[in-house]
Design an enzyme around this catalytic site. Structure first.
Site, short mmCIF file in Angstrom:
data_model
loop_
_atom_site.label_atom_id
_atom_site.label_comp_id
_atom_site.label_asym_id
_atom_site.label_seq_id
_atom_site.Cartn_x
_atom_site.Cartn_y
_atom_site.Cartn_z
N PHE A 282 0.83 -1.21 0.00
CA PHE A 282 0.00 0.00 0.00
C PHE A 282 0.86 1.26 0.00
O PHE A 282 0.46 2.30 0.54
CB PHE A 282 -0.98 -0.01 1.17
CG PHE A 282 -1.73 -1.31 1.29
CD1 PHE A 282 -2.61 -1.70 0.29
CD2 PHE A 282 -1.53 -2.15 2.37
CE1 PHE A 282 -3.29 -2.91 0.37
CE2 PHE A 282 -2.20 -3.37 2.44
CZ PHE A 282 -3.08 -3.74 1.45
N LEU B 241 -8.17 -5.25 -18.03
CA LEU B 241 -7.47 -6.37 -18.65
C LEU B 241 -7.84 -7.70 -18.02
O LEU B 241 -7.74 -8.75 -18.66
CB LEU B 241 -5.95 -6.13 -18.57
CG LEU B 241 -5.46 -4.83 -19.22
CD1 LEU B 241 -3.96 -4.71 -19.09
CD2 LEU B 241 -5.89 -4.75 -20.68
N ASN B 242 -8.19 -7.68 -16.73
CA ASN B 242 -8.63 -8.90 -16.06
C ASN B 242 -9.71 -8.54 -15.06
O ASN B 242 -9.43 -8.00 -13.99
CB ASN B 242 -7.43 -9.56 -15.35
CG ASN B 242 -7.82 -10.88 -14.68
OD1 ASN B 242 -8.95 -11.02 -14.17
ND2 ASN B 242 -6.92 -11.83 -14.67
N THR C 277 -9.22 -9.86 -11.22
CA THR C 277 -8.24 -9.19 -10.35
C THR C 277 -8.55 -7.70 -10.23
O THR C 277 -8.30 -7.10 -9.19
CB THR C 277 -6.81 -9.42 -10.88
OG1 THR C 277 -6.75 -9.04 -12.25
CG2 THR C 277 -6.39 -10.87 -10.73
N GLN D 91 -9.11 -5.34 -6.86
CA GLN D 91 -8.40 -4.09 -6.58
C GLN D 91 -9.38 -3.00 -6.18
O GLN D 91 -9.16 -2.25 -5.22
CB GLN D 91 -7.61 -3.64 -7.81
CG GLN D 91 -6.34 -4.44 -8.03
CD GLN D 91 -5.36 -4.23 -6.90
OE1 GLN D 91 -4.87 -3.13 -6.68
NE2 GLN D 91 -5.11 -5.26 -6.14
N LYS E 7 -5.74 1.94 -17.88
CA LYS E 7 -5.35 2.91 -16.86
C LYS E 7 -5.09 2.13 -15.57
O LYS E 7 -5.55 1.00 -15.42
CB LYS E 7 -6.46 3.93 -16.63
CG LYS E 7 -6.72 4.85 -17.82
CD LYS E 7 -7.88 5.80 -17.55
CE LYS E 7 -8.08 6.78 -18.72
NZ LYS E 7 -9.26 7.66 -18.53
N GLU F 141 -5.30 2.29 -7.03
CA GLU F 141 -5.51 3.32 -6.02
C GLU F 141 -6.85 4.04 -6.12
O GLU F 141 -7.36 4.53 -5.12
CB GLU F 141 -4.34 4.31 -6.06
CG GLU F 141 -3.09 3.64 -5.50
CD GLU F 141 -1.80 4.37 -5.82
OE1 GLU F 141 -1.33 5.12 -4.97
OE2 GLU F 141 -1.26 4.17 -6.92
#
Ligand code: MOS
Length: 694
Positions: A234, A586-587, A590, A594, A657, A661
């Site tokens: 982090f 892209l996935n 995952t 995030q 992108k 965060e």
């Protein structure tokens, strides 16, 4: 060579998932090492002063104790820019908890016992550890982040604000926050002659390699940093931390490998934290809520050893059309631990303030908070005047409106209750810049039809190696199981840190480039791979130089529904919804994790997290996860995450992108705005503890 579905955009499961859940994934101090010794640091017991004596007699009486290091006998280090890494070099203590000594022993227990037996005497000096808005030491720093100006001014804020029909003037505060990754900062260090190998928990093996080379005066090729698996960071592992320097130093002295895992109660002082901020926001608007003047003035702190100036006002240079604006940062140097990066440094605390203020303005103007944001949508980036490469904030707000059922909301304040519970909902926007940092990669085709891709990327739990494998296989035009991506070692082609939400772009771009060129070379050879294989290296420095000027940012909208207990003052989040526009996802598996992770951390910031500086001791009171509260599963409702399909050709070959965060940005404001809607109480200082609502 066909693939059954597009590899980019498929919800591939984590390649290392099985290793992680079965406990075979090795973290920094999990590697079995012969003749290993253990180190345990001694934190300074004063907030400022000089060490006058170090008495190791009692500690060294135990035959298991190999060494006691302090400034008196520790090896000399070369200088680096980061003064937190000059461990055991001077008797001067710059903050409480800075390392004063180190015990090294043949067992962990003996090292810990020895550390407790070391007697350090100090000549304490008066200390100053509390940030205030009128602190006499406040000054204007040269910059707030690399290359970011401290202050910006457009038009004539003072005049336009003074004449505005609607004026808002409010001060928002965020407390010091600690990253507290699950895996503490830890390292195993081993010397072989002048070659140093460290297994280290960090967000960037190449960066740590360079810093260790500097500190020990060695060529970078002599230093090998391995971070195969990292249990979170982090931001707190984005730079080398003192534990790895201590481990390497101790290993040199005792001529054995050394393991050092920082105990959690030492992390708060030596691995960085988010600085507290005091943010004054003034908005002048017309009665329809069009912002005419906006000032965002930030007060924050750094340590006697420097540190990072939290760039919290920068979001006000990006978010809304304000023809007259002022953004400033003032900082004071205190005798506190050194602040650093924590998830969305700048944007996260800055958007708590700005998005709370926008909610206050909406209420003052009687305009729906979503409509207010739409009315203030800029056509170009307000500060730079650059066009946005893509900006779909309004689409996120609209999509969120529909999914959340915002139109059913009664705008009246404190108008809804269920028994003793008050119910309310709130919204806030999210934003985070799109960064790319120069990195290198290599792609290798084997004669057996397999491919290996090398890049010194760091998978800190995000799924980076999985997404890089998708990018590589896609560019090579082969199925995923033909490609092995190696990450997590500074012996691989140098790459940037897993920070600033830049990993996928910074590593994926050279991976894509190397794989694309390899594919072309193989096609030219009629797909006959030479016996020794074929390797292509790529770097993206020139590609970055050639990019056109655009303002590149991701955007999002967050919606929260809360209940506030009128008897206990407890706030619970009932629903959280995030809708993001972050380029091509892209996935989705995952990526969703995030976003959810960021929003959960934002919920913690809103309701639970905060470190309390003890003015007498100069120390943070919260030293473990029993006192520094992060959300537990029972605190977190189901989090609903969606994204807009966003095509942006101005990013990178994948069209992505960063997403690490943005999920935390705006969450705390959405929750605070919901608390206001529920109760009529405007909380401008986080966290929203029961006591502040009673
Ligand atoms: Mo992130 S705080 O840039 O590691």
């Amino acid at each position: 060579m066909t693939t059954t579905r597009p590899l980019l955009g498929s919800p591939m499961t984590r390649l290392e998932g099985r290793e992680k859940v079965t406990g075979t994934a090795r973290y920094a101090v999990d590697y079995p090492v012969d003749r290993v010794a253990y180190a345990w640091p001694v934190p300074a017991a004063v907030a400022r002063g000089e060490i006058t004596a170090v008495d190791a007699t009692a500690a060294l009486a135990d035959p298991a104790v190999l060494a006691v290091l302090s400034y008196e006998n520790a090896p000399r280090l070369h200088d680096t820019d980061d003064r937190t890494l000059a461990v055991l070099q001077s008797p001067h203590i710059a903050h409480r908890g800075q390392f004063a000594a180190l015990a090294v022993a043949t067992s962990l227990e003996a090292a810990r016992g020895a550390a407790a037996a070391i007697r350090v005497a100090y000549a304490p000096e008066p200390h100053d550890v509390i940030l205030t808005r009128d602190h006499p030491g406040l000054y204007k720093p040269d910059e707030v982040d690399e290359g970011m100006p401290t202050d910006r001014e457009h038009g004539d804020f003072d005049t336009v604000y003074a004449r505005a029909q609607v004026r808002l003037d409010a001060v928002y505060e965020t407390p010091p926050l600690h990253n507290h990754p699950l895996e503490p900062h830890a390292a195993t260090a081993m010397w072989d002659g002048d070659d140093l190998t460290v297994y280290d928990s960090n967000q960037g093996a190449t960066a740590v390699q360079h810093v260790l080379a500097e500190l020990f005066g060695l060529a970078t090729g002599k230093i090998h940093v391995i971070n195969e698996h990292v249990g979170g960071g982090f931001g707190s592992k984005g730079t080398a931390r003192p534990h790895v320097v201590l481990a390497a130093m101790a290993a040199r002295v005792v001529r054995r490998p050394v393991k050092l895992a920082l105990p959690r109660n030492q992390l708060a002082a030596v691995t960085g934290h988010r600085s507290p901020t005091i943010q004054r926001i003034r908005i002048g608007a017309d009665t329809e809520g069009h912002v005419q003047a906006l000032a965002h003035e930030v007060t924050t702190q750094i340590s006697a050893l420097d540190g990072f100036v939290e760039p919290a006002a920068v979001v006000s240079r990006v978010m809304y059309a304000a023809p007259n604006s002022r953004t400033t940062h003032r900082v004071t140097r205190l005798d506190v631990p050194t602040p650093s990066w924590m998830r969305a440094p700048g944007e996260c605390p800055g958007m708590f303030a700005l998005e709370s203020a926008m909610d206050e303005l909406a209420i003052a103007c009687g305009v729906d908070p979503i409509e207010l944001r739409v009315r203030n949508e800029p056509t170009v980036e307000p500060d730079s005047g650059l066009p946005f490469s893509s900006r779909h904030l309004v689409e996120c707000l609209r999509e969120g409106t529909r999914r959340f059922g915002w139109h059913d909301r009664d705008p009246r304040i404190a108008g809804k209750h269920e028994g003793r519970l008050l119910i309310g909902s709130g919204v806030a926007a999210s934003t985070y810049p799109v960064y790319v940092m120069a990195s290198h990669a290599e792609a290798h085709a084997g004669p057996d039809g397999s491919y290996e891709v090398h890049v010194s990327a760091s998978d800190i739990g995000t799924g980076a190696r999985t997404v890089l494998t998708q990018i590589a296989a896609d560019a090579l035009g082969v199925p995923l199981d033909r490609v092995r991506v190696r990450v997590g070692s500074s012996d691989l082609p140098p790459a940037s840190v897993a920070g600033a939400s830049s990993g996928t772009a910074s590593w994926g771009w050279p991976v894509h480039k190397a794989c694309t060129e390899l594919r072309q070379r193989l096609e030219a050879l009629g797909h006959s791979v030479p016996e020794q294989g074929l390797t292509v290296a790529a770097d993206i420095a020139e590609d970055l130089d050639d990019r056109e000027d655009y303002a590149r940012h991701a955007f999002g909208a967050q919606f929260a529904e809360v209940q506030v207990d009128t008897v206990t003052g407890e706030t619970r989040v009932r629903r959280l919804l995030g809708v993001f526009a972050a380029g091509r996802i892209l996935n989705p598996r995952t990526a969703r994790s995030q976003f959810i992770g960021g929003m959960t951390m934002g919920l913690g910031m809103a309701l639970l997290e905060g470190s309390t500086m003890d003015p007498a001791f100069g120390d943070y009171a919260e030293r473990d996860l029993a006192s520094y509260h992060v959300p537990a599963c029972a605190d977190v409702p189901e989090i609903d995450v969606h994204w807009i399909e966003e095509e942006d050709p101005q990013l990178n070959p994948m069209g992505s992108k960063g997403i690490g965060e943005i999920g935390i940005v705006g969450t705390a404001a959405a929750i605070a705005n919901a608390v206001h809607h529920a109760t009529g109480v405007r909380i401008r200082a986080l966290p929203i503890h029961p006591a502040v609502l009673m």
